[in-house]
Design a protein around this motif. Sequence first.
Motif, PDB file in Angstrom:
ATOM      1  N   LEU A  81       0.839  -1.138   0.285  1.00  0.00           N
ATOM      2  CA  LEU A  81       0.008  -0.092   0.179  1.00  0.00           C
ATOM      3  C   LEU A  81       0.964   1.384   0.146  1.00  0.00           C
ATOM      4  CD1 LEU A  81      -1.882  -2.472   1.194  1.00  0.00           C
ATOM      5  CD2 LEU A  81      -2.925  -0.696   2.239  1.00  0.00           C
ATOM      6  N   HIS A  82      -0.093   2.651  -0.638  1.00  0.00           N
ATOM      7  CA  HIS A  82       0.671   3.664  -0.081  1.00  0.00           C
ATOM      8  C   HIS A  82       1.841   3.937  -1.409  1.00  0.00           C
ATOM      9  CE1 HIS A  82      -1.448   3.719   3.424  1.00  0.00           C
ATOM     10  NE2 HIS A  82      -0.963   2.721   4.123  1.00  0.00           N
ATOM     11  N   LEU A  83       1.488   3.069  -2.387  1.00  0.00           N
ATOM     12  CA  LEU A  83       2.991   3.324  -3.257  1.00  0.00           C
ATOM     13  C   LEU A  83       3.138   4.681  -4.111  1.00  0.00           C
ATOM     14  CD1 LEU A  83       2.356  -0.543  -4.778  1.00  0.00           C
ATOM     15  CD2 LEU A  83       3.871   0.867  -3.193  1.00  0.00           C
ATOM     16  N   SER A  84       4.165   5.025  -4.749  1.00  0.00           N
ATOM     17  CA  SER A  84       4.474   6.182  -5.848  1.00  0.00           C
ATOM     18  C   SER A  84       3.977   5.901  -6.734  1.00  0.00           C
ATOM     19  CB  SER A  84       5.771   6.807  -5.032  1.00  0.00           C
ATOM     20  OG  SER A  84       6.829   6.280  -5.510  1.00  0.00           O
ATOM     21  N   ARG A  85       4.375   5.104  -7.048  1.00  0.00           N
ATOM     22  CA  ARG A  85       4.529   3.720  -8.545  1.00  0.00           C
ATOM     23  C   ARG A  85       4.330   2.560  -8.925  1.00  0.00           C
ATOM     24  NH1 ARG A  85       9.731   4.836 -12.127  1.00  0.00           N
ATOM     25  NH2 ARG A  85       9.907   2.754 -11.728  1.00  0.00           N
ATOM     26  N   ILE A  86       3.836   2.107 -10.084  1.00  0.00           N
ATOM     27  CA  ILE A  86       3.098   1.160 -10.373  1.00  0.00           C
ATOM     28  C   ILE A  86       3.774   0.525 -10.653  1.00  0.00           C
ATOM     29  CG2 ILE A  86       1.873  -0.903 -10.155  1.00  0.00           C
ATOM     30  CD1 ILE A  86      -0.133   0.788  -8.545  1.00  0.00           C
ATOM     31  N   ASP A  87       4.790  -0.683 -11.340  1.00  0.00           N
ATOM     32  CA  ASP A  87       5.145  -1.748 -11.906  1.00  0.00           C
ATOM     33  C   ASP A  87       4.689  -2.573 -12.804  1.00  0.00           C
ATOM     34  OD1 ASP A  87       6.871   1.228 -12.236  1.00  0.00           O
ATOM     35  OD2 ASP A  87       8.447  -0.117 -10.536  1.00  0.00           O
ATOM     36  N   VAL A  88       3.066  -3.143 -12.358  1.00  0.00           N
ATOM     37  CA  VAL A  88       2.659  -3.730 -12.989  1.00  0.00           C
ATOM     38  C   VAL A  88       2.127  -4.020 -13.214  1.00  0.00           C
ATOM     39  CG1 VAL A  88       4.653  -5.639 -11.910  1.00  0.00           C
ATOM     40  CG2 VAL A  88       2.238  -4.547 -10.377  1.00  0.00           C
ATOM     41  N   THR A  89       0.852  -4.682 -14.167  1.00  0.00           N
ATOM     42  CA  THR A  89      -0.842  -4.595 -14.151  1.00  0.00           C
ATOM     43  C   THR A  89      -1.211  -5.841 -13.854  1.00  0.00           C
ATOM     44  OG1 THR A  89      -0.426  -5.913 -16.258  1.00  0.00           O
ATOM     45  CG2 THR A  89      -0.046  -3.863 -16.558  1.00  0.00           C
ATOM     46  N   ALA A  90      -2.084  -5.419 -13.474  1.00  0.00           N
ATOM     47  CA  ALA A  90      -3.463  -7.245 -12.988  1.00  0.00           C
ATOM     48  C   ALA A  90      -3.443  -8.513 -14.634  1.00  0.00           C
ATOM     49  CB  ALA A  90      -4.721  -6.448 -12.853  1.00  0.00           C
TER      50      ALA A  90
END
Length: 254
Positions: A81-90
């Motif tokens: 949680l509380h990430l600044s950036r996401i590098d993956v997809t569902a």
Amino acid sequence: MPEYIYPTYAHTASDQDGTWQGHKDRTPPSVNPGMDYACAYGSVVVAAKAGVIRVADSTMGGSGGRLVYITHPDGDETQYLHLSRIDVTAGQTVTQGQQIALSGASGFGSDRYYGPHCHVSLYLHGVNVDFQKYVNITDSHGGGGSNKEDELSAAEVAEIKAHVTAETNRLAEYVRRESRMRLYKNSATGQFMAASILSGRYEILSGQSEVDSLVKNGYLEIANGDAATPQIVDDLRWRNIIAKCPVNIKAIAG
């Protein structure tokens, strides 16, 4: 290969309130207890265990901010949680130690609603448990694999040590800065408050004279070039700050 590895270079909670038990002991208790690892903003977050991305949500509108959920082959799940950036997809398959995001402070529509950290929750058979009790404590760095220096080249060891030193220095600077108090103003009541969520201190100020005293004595963190400029918050955010600061300082300036 350990079953779970640390998702960041940090292995300790941000404070007692950031432990799994600390989340459960809050009033009201956290809806998603977990470990708050004290890492600098933008630190690499890796998958604690191989699995499939069930959720990769960048909307950050709720309390969890930007978040990633990984379902593991045994049906258990880790949540970040509380990430600044996401590098993956569902739907994406990830390996243990694969980068999935960067840590942050996101929540309730803001990139910096909280102090920087990485919140990790673990669900075993659908039950929320203390991740810290299941992570392999001999793993020395987020990213997985072995931590034996003799299995790495000298250049790789030097690179890892330089990275850890740089991140440690960033964290030390964050602690130095965040330990000072910040000035808030309640938009509903007009009250002033000085608070530091990191150190857990706060004080409701009686008026401008107390603000001036805190500025004079160097207790306030400078924001936008002026320590006496308050951050305007609504009543809910005001009460949330107080809830996270158990120590009420009556006369911090002496």
